[in-house]
Design an enzyme around this catalytic site. Structure first.
Site: not given
Length: 370
Positions: A95-97, A199
């Site tokens: 989910i970050e990158s 998130y």
């Protein structure tokens, strides 16, 4: 093997076929999440279901992530195990990158784990023009594990750790205080920044999809698959083009394997990791001298370590550089005549220029004054 067993367990337990969109899938998603053998709690909520559906509908992007996962997840597991952290934290970079080590945000975060420059340096990552270890899969994962370990020491709850990873521990502590001291993510949900409220649900959705994508007919995209790799430590200054030319490896491949070198240069002032396709490592060792010499003047030896600032030539033919006066010998010049031009003695000229005789050659540059 572990993943196959998980899928079989989930299928046996649920005994539900893969639904088409439009069916009520909440019970299916909930049941499958319950059967994931994770330390991090994976509670279900319709918000989680919405994000699962987004991943499934965007099958092309999800397929690309799955291909990258085959390469990166084993690396993550090794380092998470080193710090005794839950293995399911390996899905945070999804989910970050989207598991793209070259990913950069508009805020300046970079790499698989999306470190900001200051945070990266705080955890010992080298960040400069030639090396950005935020994009080094090994170094950045090690730093992320140390960061999450510290967050767990603060909050003792993995859901809160994941929230703090997104918005910072200070914002989570404020949310706890505003909630009257509650220490459960869902109890402080409305006190968190808006992005952080989403998130954890997105993270839970990512965990579902990374484990059950094949049950929804989504498989890794072979176009994005990584080769088997191995790593060498290089102490000499090296350009990736040198390696690409001699070993006949595509430059794009080398960049994918070595994203921490944004200018394609390994500085060489200490040992730096060079990741290569496994079958190329022996060739590199055998051809190292040839590789280092190939196009060296063009690619890595073209950096000046000293300069002379030249100024306008004077009427007597001399010029100044760095506070010293010089003169280039012309046809017919003698040391005596040059000395008269610049009001210095022949003895001084010989001493300044290391001359043992009065003979001088045309074109030679002499120091003629301070």
């Amino acid at each position: 093997m572990k993943r196959v067993l998980l899928i079989l367990c989930a299928l046996c337990a649920c005994a539900i076929s893969v639904p088409s969109y439009g069916e009520n899938t909440d019970s299916l998603y909930k049941a499958r999440l319950q059967y994931l053998p994770y330390e991090v709690e994976m509670p279900y909520h319709p918000i989680v279901g919405d994000y699962i559906n987004r991943y499934l509908k965007n099958a092309t992007q999800t397929s690309r992530i799955l291909a990258r996962a085959d390469y990166y997840l084993p690396l993550f597991w090794d380092i998470l195990g080193k710090y005794n952290l839950p293995y399911e934290l390996c899905y945070l970079p999804v989910i970050e990158s989207a598991l793209n080590p070259m990913a950069r945000s508009h805020m300046g975060a970079a790499g698989l784990w999306q470190f900001m420059p200051a945070t990266g340096k705080l955890y010992g990552l080298e960040v400069n023009s030639l090396v950005d270890e935020r994009m080094d899969p090994v170094c950045s994962t090690d730093a992320a594990c140390r960061f999450m370990q510290r967050l767990f020491d603060d909050f003792h709850d993995w859901n809160l750790v994941i929230a703090a990873y997104n918005c910072g521990p200070g914002n989570v502590k404020k949310a706890i205080a505003r909630s009257g001291g509650k220490t459960d993510f869902w109890s402080i949900y409305s006190y968190l920044p808006h992005e952080t409220r989403c998130y954890l649900p997105i993270y839970i959705a990512a965990c579902y999809v990374m484990n059950y994508a094949d049950l929804h007919a989504i498989c890794p995209d072979s176009v994005w698959a990584y080769p088997q790799t191995d790593t060498l430590m290089v102490t000499e200054r090296l350009h990736l083009n040198q390696v690409a030319d001699i070993l006949e490896i595509g430059l794009d491949t080398l960049r994918r394997l070595n994203p921490q070198y944004p200018r394609d240069i390994l500085p060489g002032d200490k040992a730096y990791a060079l990741c290569l396709p496994a079958e190329s490592v022996t060739h590199y060792i055998e051809l190292q001298d040839t590789i280092l010499q190939h196009r060296a003047d063009e690619l890595v030896n073209n950096r000046r370590d000293e300069i002379e600032l030249l100024h306008r030539q004077g009427p007597n033919g001399g010029y100044s550089a760095n506070g010293v006066t010089y003169y280039k010998v012309r046809k017919g010049d003698t040391l005596s005549e040059i000395g008269k031009k610049f009001h210095v003695s022949v003895k001084q000229l010989k001493a300044w220029n290391g001359l043992k005789s009065d003979n001088i050659s045309i074109g030679k540059t002499l120091r003629v004054g301070k």
